[in-house]
Every structure is written in structure tokens, then in C-alpha cells.
Scaffold this motif. Structure first.
Motif, short mmCIF file in Angstrom:
data_model
loop_
_atom_site.label_atom_id
_atom_site.label_comp_id
_atom_site.label_asym_id
_atom_site.label_seq_id
_atom_site.Cartn_x
_atom_site.Cartn_y
_atom_site.Cartn_z
N ARG A 88 0.83 -1.21 0.00
CA ARG A 88 0.00 0.00 0.00
C ARG A 88 0.87 1.26 0.00
O ARG A 88 0.56 2.22 -0.71
N LYS A 89 1.93 1.27 0.77
CA LYS A 89 2.81 2.45 0.83
C LYS A 89 3.46 2.70 -0.53
O LYS A 89 3.50 3.84 -1.01
N THR A 110 0.87 3.99 -3.03
CA THR A 110 0.53 5.39 -2.76
C THR A 110 1.63 6.32 -3.27
O THR A 110 1.35 7.38 -3.85
N GLU A 111 2.88 5.94 -3.07
CA GLU A 111 3.99 6.78 -3.55
C GLU A 111 4.00 6.87 -5.08
O GLU A 111 4.19 7.95 -5.65
N SER A 158 1.41 6.39 -7.10
CA SER A 158 0.25 7.19 -7.50
C SER A 158 0.53 8.68 -7.34
O SER A 158 0.10 9.49 -8.16
N GLY A 159 1.24 9.04 -6.28
CA GLY A 159 1.58 10.44 -6.07
C GLY A 159 2.47 10.98 -7.17
O GLY A 159 2.30 12.13 -7.62
N ASP A 202 -7.94 11.27 -11.60
CA ASP A 202 -7.68 10.26 -10.57
C ASP A 202 -7.82 8.83 -11.11
O ASP A 202 -7.07 7.93 -10.71
N LYS A 222 -4.87 5.95 -11.01
CA LYS A 222 -4.98 4.62 -10.40
C LYS A 222 -4.73 3.52 -11.42
O LYS A 222 -4.03 2.53 -11.14
N SER A 245 -1.09 3.29 -12.20
CA SER A 245 -0.38 2.72 -11.04
C SER A 245 -0.48 1.20 -11.04
O SER A 245 0.52 0.50 -10.81
N LEU A 267 -6.92 -3.14 -1.70
CA LEU A 267 -6.33 -2.37 -2.79
C LEU A 267 -6.52 -3.12 -4.11
O LEU A 267 -6.84 -2.50 -5.14
#
Length: 464
Positions: free
Chosen positions: A88-89, A92-93, A95-96, A105, A109, A112, A304
Motif C-alpha cells: 500500500r505504501k 501510494t507513492e 500514485s503520487g 484520478d 490509479k 499505477s 487495494l
């Protein structure tokens, strides 16, 4: 590491050139680029990693593939591994980083998921394949740059063909990031083949395995998604605000960090790739494979993983709509209606032709089919005609044929079958109605809106 040595031991056998390998004991060879720019191996024994220019195992020497220097300098490769925390971390990175390009968005996703899938593509049922529609008013540079920095062994090419393909390092299974200006049959056939394992093409007298991830930037949506193997299609909006490319130093820093993290993710999780936890049968067959591959690349995080479902539902709905508009679907709709009448067991081909043309005119279509056209469609559906009393050709509606027609109508998403009243007299329709209710009203926002066929377009015929 049992039975393993490094390049210091020599072997009498010629070296085996490879882009990477997983051995039966779980040891892994991964291709990396060392600081001097040369290729080397990262050797993982299940607990720790070390690097070596060559690798000997049980008397067999392995060496990195030889890659043309003009290609190697543009090929994205990691230099080592790096800790990534949790799935997940890391997601998220990534995706950022993608969101910095100011895309929607849903696109963030979807891309990603695709990035993760490129790192595990050889363990997935089909390779990840994105078709990103970028109108002329859209700047694609920032997104293309980020994709190139993050994907496994990515290589940006401006043109591709079967003849040129064999000059690329296909043994590396590179992620090809490309721009397609014309949807030629050759390019689409090549892209479709590249989704499949061991789908060989012939190029200059040689067999080339094209399998690998593909990310295509195109000016237009696919005219026929099936011709390219049903890629995941994303649409970029017109660019409203200028987004500069990263500087060379920033791009190098991001590539070094995330190539290392994603390589570590790969070597820790390749053996965990499995069928997703959610039900794949909620999708059409083409989307099942895409959903399987994109979701399976996310390990140790079922929540996720399930977020791919609302992303794919709109495109899946479009496939259903297009399929229901095909000529075979309309023929099945007419036969299905005949199954529900008391007109007897014979359905003459001439009568079915008239009924199909009536449906087509009622839906604003200009196409008019002939009995010969209907005969080819029935043959393509494995519904065989015979002579009825009087000598006319007809479809004989036996109980087995009626059951088969209902099943085919369900598979093609025939409109009348999906819009059944609350109470129906046909037991075959009653059973199918329960299936439709399970798929009704999908929730979630989509990757892109459903694209309707223009009124002037004709239904696509079955190939004769």
C-alpha cells in the motif's frame, strides 16, 4: 546459497546469455546496471542480494544479455534493490508521482496498477497493455516521462513494426512505451500478439516472441478494440495548465529510488502472484484477463486489489454494448423471439432474414442482410440448418437448439434477454434472468465513458 558460486569460478562450457532467471530453489538472477554503465547480475538467495558480472551454478555459467549500446543507453534498469515498506505504501507513492502530471484520478490509479503489473508480467496470464488516448490539445510528455521512469525495463520508441521489432532486445521482455499515429493492421496484430505468452511472429525469416508490457499513446480511441486484444483504454483530458518535465537530475533520482523499490517488490513477491480474491466472472472474457493481471500484481492487500473493479466496469459495459450490437447478436435476438412463439419447430432462413432486417430498420440501421448473410452468421454460431418439409432451408428449433440459443443469447448480451419482465414463462429465461440480476447496476466511477456507435455506423458482420 546452496550450489551457487559467482563469476570467479570458470567453466568450460560457453556462457548462457540471459536477462534473468529463477532457479528451482528460489534463487534469482536479475539484470541490473552498475555505476560504470555495464550490465551485471543481482543475485538473490532468498535472504540477501549481491552483485556479480557472471554467475555459475552447477557448472553452468550465466552472463548478461548482449544489448546494442544505442539501445542500452535508453533502457531503464535498476542498479540495486531498496526497501519499499508495504504494498500500500509503495502504491501510494507511485500514485503520487503519476498525479503530479495532473491527469484524472481514474487515470492515476489505472496507470499505477499497470506499473506494478510490468514488474510481474512474466507471472501474469496476459501482459499489461494500456491504450492512452491523448488528443492534440493534451501534453503527454510529463506522463510519458513518469511511466518510463517507473516501469520495468521500459524503452520509449516512436514507431514499431514486425520487421523492426526483431532488432529490439525482446529477450529482456521490455515494457515498450510508444506513440501510434496510424492504427494499421500490422501494428494492431503485433500489439495483440504481445499480450500473449509464446505468441510468435515471423520477421525476416525468424520467429520472435513478442510478449511484454505495452503502453501506447494514440490520438484516437481504438476503432476496433478486439483487433488490438482489448487493451485498457484511458482518455486524457485537454491540458489546462502547463506541467514541465522533470529535470535530468530529478528524473535520475526518482528512477534510481523506485526502480530499486520495485525490483525488491518483484523478487519478494513473484511467488505470491495468484488469482485475485474478487469474482472475475462479473466481467466479460476480455476484461477478465485484464482484471486478473492488474489485480494479481498487487500482493498482500486484497482491498487495494479490489479497487481495479470499478475502474474496469465502464469499459466492460462498453464491450457488452458493442457485442449486443453485432449482427450475430441481432440474429440471436430474432431466433430467441421465435423460441417463445407457437410457430412450430421450423424457422425458415428467409423468414429470419426478414425479421432481422425489421429489427435493423427499427434501430435506424441502413444495413440490409440477405439469406446468405444469415446462413454465414448461423454457421459462425454453430447453429446448423436443414431442409424442412417443402424444401426450404430452416433452423430446426429442437429442445437442444433452444437451450443453445438461450446460452448464446446470454453470451452476446442480447437486449431482450437483459430486459425481461418480472415474470416470464420460459424456464430457460428464468434461469438466465437470475444471472443478469447479479451483474446489474455496477457501482464505481470509470476509466472512461461508454462510447456509443454513431447512428450511421453499420453492425459488424461475421467474417465470411
Amino acid at each position: 546459497m546452496a550450489d551457487l558460486t559467482t563469476s570467479e569460478r570458470q567453466s568450460d562450457k560457453p556462457a548462457v546469455r540471459t536477462g534473468g532467471k529463477v532457479f528451482c530453489d528460489g534463487s534469482i538472477l536479475e539484470l541490473i546496471r552498475i555505476p560504470n554503465g555495464e550490465l551485471s547480475f543481482l543475485i538473490w538467495d532468498g535472504k540477501s542480494a549481491k552483485t556479480a558480472g557472471r554467475f555459475v551454478r552447477r557448472g553452468e555459467t550465466f552472463a548478461p544479455l548482449q544489448i546494442d549500446p544505442t539501445i542500452l543507453c535508453w533502457l531503464q534498469l535498476p542498479s540495486n534493490t531498496a526497501q519499499y515498506g508495504s504494498t500500500r505504501k509503495l502504491f501510494t507513492e507511485i500514485s503520487g508521482l503519476i498525479s503530479r502530471t495532473q491527469v484524472d484520478d481514474s487515470v492515476v490509479k489505472a496507470v499505477s496498477f499497470a506499473v506494478f503489473a510490468t514488474w510481474l508480467a512474466d507471472y501474469l496470464p496476459v501482459a499489461p497493455f494500456l491504450w492512452i488516448v491523448a488528443p492534440p490539445t493534451t501534453a503527454v510528455g510529463p506522463l510519458l516521462q513518469v511511466i518510463h521512469l517507473l516501469c520495468r525495463r521500459s524503452l520509449v520508441v516512436s514507431d514499431i513494426s514486425a520487421a523492426r521489432f526483431r532488432f529490439l532486445p525482446v529477450d529482456l521482455r521490455p515494457t515498450l512505451v510508444m506513440e501510434v499515429c496510424q492504427q494499421s493492421r500490422q501494428v494492431l496484430n503485433l500489439l495483440r500478439a504481445s499480450k500473449r505468452h509464446r505468441a510468435l511472429i515471423a520477421a525476416d525469416g525468424k520467429a520472435v516472441d513478442t510478449f511484454g508490457a505495452r503502453i501506447v499513446f494514440a490520438r484516437e480511441p481504438l476503432h476496433d478494440p478486439a483487433s488490438a486484444g482489448f487493451p485498457l483504454e484511458l482518455v486524457l483530458p485537454p491540458t489546462r495548465q502547463y506541467v514541465p518535465l522533470m529535470s535530468s537530475s530529478e528524473a535520475e533520482r526518482i528512477a534510481a529510488e523506485y526502480q530499486g523499490k520495485l525490483l525488491h517488490y518483484r523478487i519478494l513477491n513473484w511467488a505470491k502472484v495468484t488469482t485475485p480474491a474478487f469474482d472475475l466472472n462479473q466481467f466479460t472474457v476480455p476484461m477478465r484477463e485484464t482484471a486478473h493481471s492488474l489485480a494479481a500484481s498487487i500482493v498482500d492487500d486484497d482491498e487495494l486489489q479490489s479497487q481495479i473493479v470499478p475502474l474496469l466496469k465502464p469499459l466492460d459495459t462498453e464491450i457488452r454494448v458493442d457485442r449486443a450490437s453485432l449482427l450475430p447478436a441481432i440474429v440471436l435476438e430474432v431466433i430467441l423471439a421465435r423460441c417463445h412463439t407457437a410457430s412450430g419447430k421450423y424457422f425458415p432462413v428467409g423468414e429470419s432474414t426478414k425479421d432481422v432486417n425489421t429489427v435493423l430498420r427499427g434501430r435506424g440501421e441502413t444495413l440490409e442482410v440477405s439469406p446468405e448473410d444469415i446462413g454465414w452468421v448461423l454457421r459462425g454460431l454453430s447453429l446448423h440448418t436443414d431442409f424442412m418439409p417443402g424444401g426450404r432451408k430452416a433452423l430446426i428449433l429442437s429442445d437442444d437448439v433452444r437451450k443453445k440459443v438461450h446460452g448464446l443469447a446470454a453470451a452476446y448480451g442480447v437486449r431482450t434477454l437483459r430486459e425481461l419482465p418480472a415474470t416470464v414463462d420460459c424456464p430457460l429465461c428464468t434461469a438466465l434472468a437470475a444471472h443478469w440480476k447479479l451483474e446489474a447496476n455496477p457501482e464505481g466511477t470509470g476509466v472512461k465513458p461508454v462510447r456509443r456507435r454513431p447512428e450511421s455506423d453499420e453492425p459488424r458482420r461475421s467474417a465470411r
